[in-house]
Design a protein around this motif. Sequence first.
Motif, PDB file in Angstrom:
ATOM      1  N   VAL A 119       0.858  -1.184   0.000  1.00 53.73           N
ATOM      2  CA  VAL A 119       0.000   0.000   0.000  1.00 53.73           C
ATOM      3  C   VAL A 119       0.893   1.232   0.000  1.00 53.73           C
ATOM      4  O   VAL A 119       1.884   1.289   0.732  1.00 53.73           O
ATOM      5  N   SER A 120       0.540   2.232  -0.823  1.00 52.35           N
ATOM      6  CA  SER A 120       1.276   3.495  -0.874  1.00 52.35           C
ATOM      7  C   SER A 120       0.313   4.644  -0.643  1.00 52.35           C
ATOM      8  O   SER A 120      -0.835   4.606  -1.072  1.00 52.35           O
ATOM      9  N   LYS A 121       0.802   5.679   0.023  1.00 58.52           N
ATOM     10  CA  LYS A 121      -0.013   6.861   0.305  1.00 58.52           C
ATOM     11  C   LYS A 121       0.891   8.076   0.356  1.00 58.52           C
ATOM     12  O   LYS A 121       1.995   8.013   0.885  1.00 58.52           O
ATOM     13  N   SER A 122       0.442   9.170  -0.219  1.00 61.72           N
ATOM     14  CA  SER A 122       1.145  10.452  -0.139  1.00 61.72           C
ATOM     15  C   SER A 122       0.303  11.400   0.696  1.00 61.72           C
ATOM     16  O   SER A 122      -0.922  11.384   0.623  1.00 61.72           O
ATOM     17  N   ASP A 123       0.974  12.227   1.486  1.00 61.18           N
ATOM     18  CA  ASP A 123       0.254  13.165   2.346  1.00 61.18           C
ATOM     19  C   ASP A 123       1.191  14.297   2.726  1.00 61.18           C
ATOM     20  O   ASP A 123       2.362  14.305   2.347  1.00 61.18           O
ATOM     21  N   SER A 124       0.674  15.238   3.485  1.00 57.50           N
ATOM     22  CA  SER A 124       1.498  16.313   4.023  1.00 57.50           C
ATOM     23  C   SER A 124       1.036  16.600   5.442  1.00 57.50           C
ATOM     24  O   SER A 124      -0.083  16.259   5.825  1.00 57.50           O
ATOM     25  N   CYS A 125       1.920  17.203   6.215  1.00 51.76           N
ATOM     26  CA  CYS A 125       1.558  17.569   7.584  1.00 51.76           C
ATOM     27  C   CYS A 125       2.339  18.804   7.995  1.00 51.76           C
ATOM     28  O   CYS A 125       3.366  19.143   7.404  1.00 51.76           O
ATOM     29  N   ILE A 126       1.814  19.475   8.991  1.00 51.22           N
ATOM     30  CA  ILE A 126       2.496  20.616   9.590  1.00 51.22           C
ATOM     31  C   ILE A 126       3.004  20.156  10.951  1.00 51.22           C
ATOM     32  O   ILE A 126       2.258  19.572  11.741  1.00 51.22           O
ATOM     33  N   THR A 127       4.286  20.391  11.202  1.00 52.66           N
ATOM     34  CA  THR A 127       4.900  19.965  12.447  1.00 52.66           C
ATOM     35  C   THR A 127       6.028  20.923  12.801  1.00 52.66           C
ATOM     36  O   THR A 127       6.344  21.831  12.036  1.00 52.66           O
TER      37      THR A 127
END
Length: 114
Positions: A94-102
Motif C-alpha cells: 500500500v502506498s499513500k502520499s500526504d502532508s503535515c504541519i509539524t
Amino acid sequence: MTHFLTHTLVVQPLRLSEFFTAYGGHGCIYISYSYFRYLHNKDGIIDFKVIDASKDYLVISVAVEIDFDVEASVSFSTYDSIDREDVYFGSSNVSKSDSCITKILISLSGNIRG
C-alpha cells in the motif's frame, strides 16, 4: 527560501510488530519525504523558538510543512506443524502520499557567538 530534503526511514513500531507476530506475517513501512517549507507568520517572518543555547551550539524549533510518501509491504504466512514449514498465503503493498504541519529542531554547532 525553499529547501529540499530527501531521506528514507525504515520504521517498525511496536504495534506493527505485535500485529505481524499475531497473524504470522512480516513486513516494513518506508517513509520518505522530499519537500518541506518553513511556515511564515502573518507578517511573512519565519517564527522560531530557541530551545537551548551555549557558546558552542544553538538549538531552535521552527514550524514546517512536510510532503511525504508512505509505503507498507506486508507478507503473511503460517507455520504448518505437520510438514514443519511456513506456508505463504498472501501479501499486500500500500502506498499513500500526504502532508503535515509539524515543528522540527535545528541544531547549529561551532563558535556561535563569534
